[in-house]
Design an enzyme around this catalytic site. Structure first.
Site, PDB file in Angstrom:
ATOM      1  N   GLU A  92       0.827  -1.224   0.000  1.00 13.10           N
ATOM      2  CA  GLU A  92       0.000   0.000   0.000  1.00 13.10           C
ATOM      3  C   GLU A  92       0.853   1.262   0.000  1.00 13.10           C
ATOM      4  O   GLU A  92       0.569   2.209  -0.732  1.00 13.10           O
ATOM      5  CB  GLU A  92      -0.953   0.014   1.199  1.00 13.10           C
ATOM      6  CG  GLU A  92      -2.166  -0.903   1.050  1.00 13.10           C
ATOM      7  CD  GLU A  92      -1.887  -2.334   1.475  1.00 13.10           C
ATOM      8  OE1 GLU A  92      -0.745  -2.615   1.924  1.00 13.10           O
ATOM      9  OE2 GLU A  92      -2.793  -3.177   1.367  1.00 13.10           O
ATOM     10  N   HIS A 122     -11.044  -5.028  10.192  1.00 14.70           N
ATOM     11  CA  HIS A 122     -11.690  -4.879   8.881  1.00 14.70           C
ATOM     12  C   HIS A 122     -13.055  -4.203   8.972  1.00 14.70           C
ATOM     13  O   HIS A 122     -13.884  -4.381   8.098  1.00 14.70           O
ATOM     14  CB  HIS A 122     -11.863  -6.240   8.203  1.00 14.70           C
ATOM     15  CG  HIS A 122     -10.580  -6.892   7.808  1.00 14.70           C
ATOM     16  ND1 HIS A 122      -9.735  -7.491   8.709  1.00 14.70           N
ATOM     17  CD2 HIS A 122      -9.986  -7.031   6.596  1.00 14.70           C
ATOM     18  CE1 HIS A 122      -8.683  -7.982   8.076  1.00 14.70           C
ATOM     19  NE2 HIS A 122      -8.796  -7.715   6.795  1.00 14.70           N
TER      20      HIS A 122
END
Lengths: 357, 330
Positions: free
Chosen positions: B57, B126
């Protein structure tokens, strides 16, 4: 065989070119010495990281670039700015926080840039600019341009996660980029052996199947020819590379660091013996390209140029205080965001009058 | 058309319109996107325009910044907003700073698309809604559309915008259906304009993203109490359209701000502070705030339901506020 190929073979720069390279190094040295002095006189604020001792690594790597190539570097960026050809007066004005600075006084010591000369910063987070340089290489490849990126970084940056991600991306995407590790032996006060499991940094490139090599970073021609060769390879074959230029930071990490508690005076002196400018001047004298008189004239000329840069910077206007918000967003957005700012006019605009007694 | 399809259509049209636009992210090509937003685009445009990335990322968000600095228009997908945390340095220290730090000489026309939200037992790592972090940062633009029309129109605006835009989607919204602009109209939705999605007179509920759907359901439920709720969809968090909120609250004299993220230091905190100042005389009660429970999201279904800022929780807060004002029974 072309002229450039002949030079590659001889690994020697032509006389005029060699003198220009020498002058480039002297320019950085003089600029940095005067910047240090101006800092101690409080005309420069913030941090001020000097590249004294590293001139051959800067000039040797940047001089062989083409106009189409791009350069990124860390916060030790004055030398890079001068090496790409930014006017010393504009670089000094940036240090002085003036409107005529290369970043209009918004960036300061760590955030030099010169878009026209494809120098895209001057970045202050160690290792942070590596992925960004990879993105620039991606864009060059995307547009099929015959150009490459030179991304300078320090030895300390090779211990960041960004280093790993950047090299991996560069290789899997076959990007035209050369990472130049300017190994000046220290990340602030921590030496390479202390910080790096593999202190021979160029070897780390192998983990990404990237070609890595180490050169004497105080030998300007050695740096020049190695970088030139690797940049050509990047441009033509889309192959990334890593070059480690071994040099030394004569001064502390920044002007605020005396650079004494974590290293010995003997070590500093030993590296000063290998002064890249003195060495190259001696080589050029041996070749009959330069004599003492010409060298003195060159030094004088550079000193004059830097003095003028200081005068120019000192008399330049400061940025317009109304420009506080001007560059936060693209043109056209300023009013909307100023309106939103609690520290700006908004707080007084709505509601206050009703409840003030 | 679903929210997901609306996003895909916007991406498709922008890829076709501008050769400088390209997509980049994990699993967005052959895999067609973790949430299938990019399905079909890799096959249509190829790997150069729809670039698959490794799990890096920081690396590929940074690559987006660099590509944008020299003229491309990257649209980077972060699989969910939770995974943007490893790339925070690129977003906050780099993308947000470039234009100003370099004196306006270079900008970063980049979009980061990423879904937040919770509700499918995805647990602590998440299930976050982190948009408030980004709305805090000068140099970024942050938008969070709640319906297919805005998702389509604001994504097109984001891609054409010259600044870094965090485009917050929502896992639960992807299957929501709704109208979108007709093909060929090239209609876009501007940033910085909130939308009064339901007019009312007694209470203003201010929300963004999926919480807007919840607010509309609550407004329906209050009809049987004879209470008229106005619902404002912020759509855009930075720039923030506080004026629309102020005008509404001056009319209704009561306000509740709801969000999926944590209320402390949240979007609601910001809006409440501004409303208290701007509507001090008009307010009939302090502005109420509702957010998710301030605990890492647990797995067990009953605990997750207890943690979410769901309709019941927001509705109960609204009822308390209205009861304090004597409009309904407690």
């Amino acid at each position: 065989m072309s002229k450039a190929e002949k030079a590659q073979e001889a690994r020697t720069l032509a006389p005029e070119h060699a003198l220009a390279v020498l002058r480039g190094m002297i320019l950085i040295r003089r600029f940095e010495e005067r910047a240090e002095e101006q800092y101690t006189r409080a005309r420069i604020g913030g941090y001020c990281h000097l590249a004294i001792g590293e001139e051959a690594s800067n000039v040797g790597a940047i001089d062989p670039l083409t106009d189409d190539d791009y350069v990124f570097t860390s916060y030790r960026d004055h030398g890079t700015a001068l090496a790409v050809g930014s006017p010393p007066a504009a670089v000094m004005a940036e240090l002085f926080g003036r409107a005529t600075g290369v970043a209009g006084g918004y960036g300061g010591s760590m955030h030099m840039l010169d878009v026209e000369r494809h120098f895209l910063g001057g970045w202050g987070i160690v290792g942070g600019h590596l992925p960004i340089a990879v993105g620039a290489a991606l864009a060059l490849d995307y547009r099929d341009e015959s150009a490459a990126v030179l991304c300078q970084l320090g030895d300390g940056a090779t211990n960041t996660g960004a280093f790993h991600e950047a090299l991996n991306l560069a290789e899997i995407w076959n990007l035209p980029i050369v990472f130049q590790v300017i190994n000046n032996q220290y990340g602030m006060g921590t030496n390479v052996e202390q910080a790096s499991a593999e202190p021979e940094i160029y070897k780390r490139a192998a983990a990404y199947r990237i070609h890595g090599e180490r050169v004497d970073g105080n030998d300007v021609e050695e740096v020049w020819f190695a970088t030139d060769r690797l940049m050509r390879r990047a441009r033509d074959e889309r192959k990334p590379a890593l070059i480690e230029t071994m040099t030394y930071r004569w001064r502390g990490h920044s002007v605020a660091d005396a650079g004494k508690v974590y290293r010995s005076p003997d070590e500093v002196e030993a590296w000063k013996e290998r002064d890249p400018i003195v060495r190259y001047a001696a080589i050029l004298m041996d070749r009959g390209v330069l004599d003492e008189e010409a060298l003195a004239a060159m030094r004088k000329d550079v000193a004059q140029e830097i003095s003028e840069a200081i005068s120019e910077a000192a008399s330049a206007p400061v940025p317009d205080p109304d420009g506080l918000y001007t560059h936060v967003y693209a043109p056209g957005w300023e009013e909307q965001f100023v309106h939103m700012d609690q520290a700006g006019p908004f707080g007084e605009r709505e509601g206050t009058k009703h409840w003030r007694k | 058309m679903t929210y997901r399809e609306a996003l895909r259509r916007a991406l498709d049209e922008e890829l076709a319109r501008d050769p400088n636009v390209f997509l980049m992210g994990e699993e967005i090509g052959r895999f067609e996107g973790s949430y299938k937003v990019t399905a079909g685009l890799w096959a249509k445009y190829g790997g150069k325009r729809v670039r698959e990335t490794p799990i890096s990322e920081e690396g590929f968000v940074g690559a987006g910044v660099g590509a944008a600095m020299i003229g491309l228009r990257p649209v980077v997908e972060i699989m969910t907003i939770n995974f943007i945390v490893p790339a925070m340095d690129m977003v906050v220290n780099h993308a947000a700073k470039v234009r100003s730090m370099f004196g306006g000489k270079v900008g970063v026309p980049m979009v980061i698309r990423t879904p937040g939200g919770a509700g499918a037992q995805l647990t602590a790592q998440h299930s976050q809604s982190l948009e408030a972090w980004f709305a805090h940062v000068p140099g970024l633009k942050v938008v969070a559309p709640s319906n297919p029309w805005d998702a389509y129109g604001m994504l097109k605006t984001a891609i054409r915008d010259d600044d870094p835009v965090l485009f917050v989607e929502n896992l639960v919204l992807y299957n929501l259906t709704g109208e979108v602009p007709e093909e060929g109209t090239d209609i876009t939705v501007p940033f910085g304009l909130a939308n009064v999605v339901r007019e009312g007179t007694d209470l203003t509920i201010i929300a963004h993203s999926y919480t807007v759907r919840r607010a509309l359901n609550i407004a329906d439920r209050f009809l049987q109490d004879g209470i008229s709720v106005e619902v404002i969809d912020l759509r855009s968090l930075r720039p923030l359209d506080i004026d629309t909120c102020i005008a509404s609250v001056k009319k209704t004299t009561r306000a509740l701000v709801a969000e999926e993220g944590w209320a402390t230091f949240g979007i609601g905190a910001e809006i409440a502070a501004r409303l208290h100042r701007a509507c001090f005389d008009e307010l009939d009660a302090p502005v109420e705030r509702v957010g998710g429970a301030e605990a890492p999201m647990p797995y067990a279904k009953n605990l997750e339901l207890a943690a979410l800022a769901q309709e019941d929780k927001i509705g109960a807060a609204a009822r308390r506020l209205l009861a304090d004002c004597g409009l309904v029974d407690a």
